[in-house]
Design a protein around this motif. Structure first.
Motif, short mmCIF file in Angstrom:
data_model
loop_
_atom_site.label_atom_id
_atom_site.label_comp_id
_atom_site.label_asym_id
_atom_site.label_seq_id
_atom_site.Cartn_x
_atom_site.Cartn_y
_atom_site.Cartn_z
N GLY A 317 -5.08 25.82 3.31
CA GLY A 317 -5.46 24.61 2.58
C GLY A 317 -6.07 23.57 3.51
N VAL A 318 -5.48 23.42 4.68
CA VAL A 318 -5.97 22.44 5.65
C VAL A 318 -7.39 22.81 6.09
N ILE A 319 -7.58 24.07 6.45
CA ILE A 319 -8.89 24.57 6.86
C ILE A 319 -9.94 24.28 5.78
N ALA A 321 -9.85 22.15 3.25
CA ALA A 321 -10.09 20.71 3.06
C ALA A 321 -11.07 20.20 4.11
N ASP A 322 -10.88 20.62 5.36
CA ASP A 322 -11.81 20.22 6.43
C ASP A 322 -13.23 20.69 6.12
N GLU A 323 -13.35 21.94 5.72
CA GLU A 323 -14.67 22.49 5.43
C GLU A 323 -15.33 21.74 4.27
N GLU A 325 -14.91 18.61 3.32
CA GLU A 325 -15.40 17.29 3.73
C GLU A 325 -16.67 17.42 4.56
N ASP A 326 -16.73 18.42 5.44
CA ASP A 326 -17.95 18.66 6.22
C ASP A 326 -19.15 18.94 5.33
N THR B 247 -7.21 21.79 13.24
CA THR B 247 -7.60 21.35 11.91
C THR B 247 -7.34 19.86 11.74
N ARG B 249 -9.78 17.65 10.80
CA ARG B 249 -10.89 16.80 11.22
C ARG B 249 -11.36 15.92 10.06
N SER B 250 -10.95 16.29 8.83
CA SER B 250 -11.30 15.46 7.68
C SER B 250 -10.07 14.68 7.23
N ALA B 256 -3.35 17.03 4.50
CA ALA B 256 -2.75 18.31 4.14
C ALA B 256 -1.95 18.88 5.30
#
Lengths: 492, 492
Positions: A317-319, A321-323, A325-326, B247, B249-250, B256
């Protein structure tokens, strides 16, 4: 050439009732053999007339020494003979009344100035004789609904909605192969080769009007008639998406493109601006082209960039979410209504935010409940479901492990029945996702714990797409969301 | 805890001669069953003592009602019982003289304040009793050279050079699975869970000194003792690469992560700066983490960012050149010497630039000649070979096509022998690339026309890595080149 004239010739090119293969051969590996094998192996049901002065029959098919000996009318000629013989072959086509030709033969502009002269000559002959050809130096064309594949190796692609136009033979065929292997569904494949006469932009116009085509994927090194392309593309993208991979954004790449097909790559920024203005979806790599094209032919287009995520494991989920936003995808905070609803189903300490972490709970009905709650929520227009399918891999490993300590706990039958149950459960989840996707009109890409990239599963409610990494799912949604927003804006 | 003390306990954790499994179970799906099955199925050869007050034996192994009944010394205890029973279990471990423990049990800090209190209690007990535990809330650990896998499903990973440290169980196990399925070679897997006592940074220090570890891959949500980590990492990266996926970064990702393991993600920019300063290779996604880690354990590290490319098809060369420039890899213009050399081997009109397009020529010796010419050239430090392997896929499709028109040209035997020849040819190419890679000390990733991502092939000269897309090969080389440059700079 006016549009009806063009359409008539392209209809003959992609849906021929009869083909002459000039240069047909029984020598394995030769183009005249590869193409004939491909047409036969691809299941073509029209008439085939091999032409070869030295043979009476090839692959048990009656073969004609010269084109004029063929007793019937020919819709399409495919030419594989050496370049220097092509001018005469085209003249023979014209005499025979053939006005649609595929010139596979290479040895033209791509080989230097002598070849360029020869290319000019065949263009002159074609124009004078009112003949249209694709190529030269193309690796072929295909038309899956017509079961017609004139390529080096047939793919037996399932008929479907994707059309592929490629200015590189190797690359285009690879994308066609992937389309076939992944069962995405193909309409037309066209390798445009040197584009001496027929341009990629002509094909876009043609495919834009072909009902069976749901999306057009293009590999572009350079578009020659930009103004016309822009006008037509603008109209087409309102009805069906065009996904374009334009190369040559780097100095080396642009130089390599120039020596490859001799096309001037033009300013990459100019192309990007044109794509943006015309609603063309621009991608960077062939695999991205395939992924987005597959999604565009099977999933509904989201209306906005707002995404809901459900995950089986916190880390994923964290990964994701980061993707997101990018890639300019937004994750709205959960509504009180959704939180209240899920409070009844998830453990006390569930995270109450987007991405929703179902904390390893193993109930497929729970997954579907969460996905449906997200999909029905007004605040988002697409859902990513992470890690709930592809788990049978774990069970396979477990079974393998148990084999080593066999007799101690489970029978082989029991193990296989566990695996079968898991596969069934995953099918039920996928089918449920298909239903929710259809009912809500929102795309729900799945990230499975498997390898091998995109997998398309047909359900009774339409296709469900799973990817092996979250970045692929996010990338697909980001492109779809931008296209969705373009559609809304251009309809105002 | 001083370093020797720590090392002693971690040696017992990862290379135990005897294990007690507190909470062992014969109920399929329970953690106490999964872990026992995994240890057995993974091929562990040490002693195993299940502990369960209600059973005399589990999986035919004598089972003890309480820990103190076990007659032997125990190196490692693995605890899977409910959280509230863990404090007493740890006390029993201390009484029994056990000072190394894996706490699989969840229900601690990650579930709220009550769990957090319980976590503090078990830390106090451990500190007072001079006991080290990993977890709680970890999905396990593994040590492939020791054939010891205490994870939910064993992977039977081949012993090798990659160590994986993960602050997410699901994600870490997935990476371990991929490592096993792709035969990359595993040394240690450690899921650190809540990191109540043992931190990821302690493990990095330990693995830095373990000879069998050639590269360390980390999934990081947050590092608690940054200063210590930085100091140790700086020393380790001079000998072996650390590849980190951080992770958060957003905004959403960071939120999360916080709710996932309760770790403060900290400023992403701070981490990135720290990684840069300490020579840690920073990646963005799990698949990138795996790809770079695999390359780092099998390929030589390039000294610069200058790359030579050989391609079978022009289009793929263009794509790859674009990707290189985006990733700060340079493509030097070919030297006159190389051009002269290849003028003798390639058709007149070959492109004479980098990427070298071998224009569809089909001779494996030619490919190897071009690759060797590039690899031996001083101006570059790595080579990408595009499209020369994976072609047996085309032959398979062709055979399938020929089956449909069988009897007309080839016998089945002949077809299979063609396929066999192609496979043999590709093996020869791969082996040749292995040799050139070893002789020149320059990495030569291959882009194959296959699906499924990274494939590692062992040759007599070491591993050769192929990828299914050029962007993966470029990404790997970009990271390796940066690391190579870091090494040169830090050695001045």
């Amino acid at each position: 050439m006016d549009n009806n004239h063009l359409k008539n010739r392209l209809d003959k090119m992609f849906f021929p009732q009869s083909i002459a293969l000039i240069g047909a051969s029984d020598v394995p590996g030769k183009w005249g053999n590869l193409i004939l094998m491909s047409v036969l192996g691809g299941g073509y049901t029209g008439k085939i007339y091999p032409v070869n002065p030295k043979k009476d029959s090839i692959l048990d098919i009656k073969t004609y020494p010269i084109l004029s000996d063929i007793p019937d009318d020919i819709d399409l000629a495919i030419i594989t003979i050496p370049a220097r013989l092509v001018p005469d072959a085209l003249k023979n086509c014209i005499s025979k009344g053939i006005d649609s030709v595929v010139v596979i033969s290479s040895g033209f502009k791509e080989t230097g100035s002598e070849g360029a002269e020869l290319e000019k000559e065949i263009c002159r002959i074609a124009r004078e004789g009112d003949l249209l050809f694709i190529g030269p130096n193309t690796m072929g064309i295909a038309s899956a609904h017509h079961h017609f594949e004139a390529v080096p190796t047939p793919t037996a692609a399932r008929p479907g909605g994707l059309a592929i136009i490629s200015q590189s033979g190797n690359l285009g065929l690879q994308i066609m192969k992937w389309t076939a292997h992944k069962d995405i569904g193909l309409s037309i494949y066209a390798g445009t080769g040197n584009e001496a006469l027929l341009k990629a932009s002509d094909l876009v116009t043609y495919l834009g009007k072909l009902d069976e085509v749901k999306a057009i994927a293009m590999y572009i090194e350079g578009i020659t008639n930009g103004r016309e392309f822009r006008e037509h593309a603008k109209i087409i993208t309102k009805k069906k998406p065009i996904i374009a991979l334009k190369t040559g954004r780097s100095k080396s790449g642009s130089k390599a493109a120039q020596s490859h097909t001799g096309s001037m790559a033009g300013s990459f920024a100019t192309y990007s601006a044109m794509f943006r203005q015309t609603g063309i979806i621009q991608v960077r790599t062939p695999s991205e082209l395939l992924n987005v094209a597959a999604a565009m032919t099977h999933l509904p287009v989201p209306k906005s960039n707002r995404v809901g995520i459900m995950t089986m494991g916190g880390g994923w989920g964290v990964i994701t979410a980061d993707e997101c936003e990018d890639s300019n995808l937004e994750l709205p905070a959960l509504s009180q209504e959704i939180i209240k609803d899920l409070d009844n189903l998830l453990p006390d300490y569930w995270n109450r935010s987007n991405p929703i972490d179902v904390v390893g709970e193993g109930d497929p009905d729970l997954y579907l409940h969460v996905i449906e709650a997200l999909a029905k929520w007004d605040e988002i227009d697409s859902v990513i479901a992470l890690g709930i399918v592809g788990r049978s891999m774990f069970i396979e490993d477990m079974i393998e492990c148990q084999e080593k300590i066999d007799g101690k706990i489970f029978s082989r039958e029991l193990k296989l029945s566990i695996l079968k149950d898991q596969i069934k459960t995953e099918q039920r989840i996928i089918s449920g996702i298909g239903r929710i996707q259809k009912e809500t009109g929102k795309p729900i890409p799945v990230v499975a714990l498997t390898e091998g990239g995109l997998i398309l599963t047909d359900t009774e409610y339409g296709g469900v797409i799973s990817l092996s990494t979250p970045e692929e799912a996010v990338n697909i949604l980001a492109h779809m969301a931008r296209y969705g927003q373009y559609l809304s804006n251009s309809n105002i």
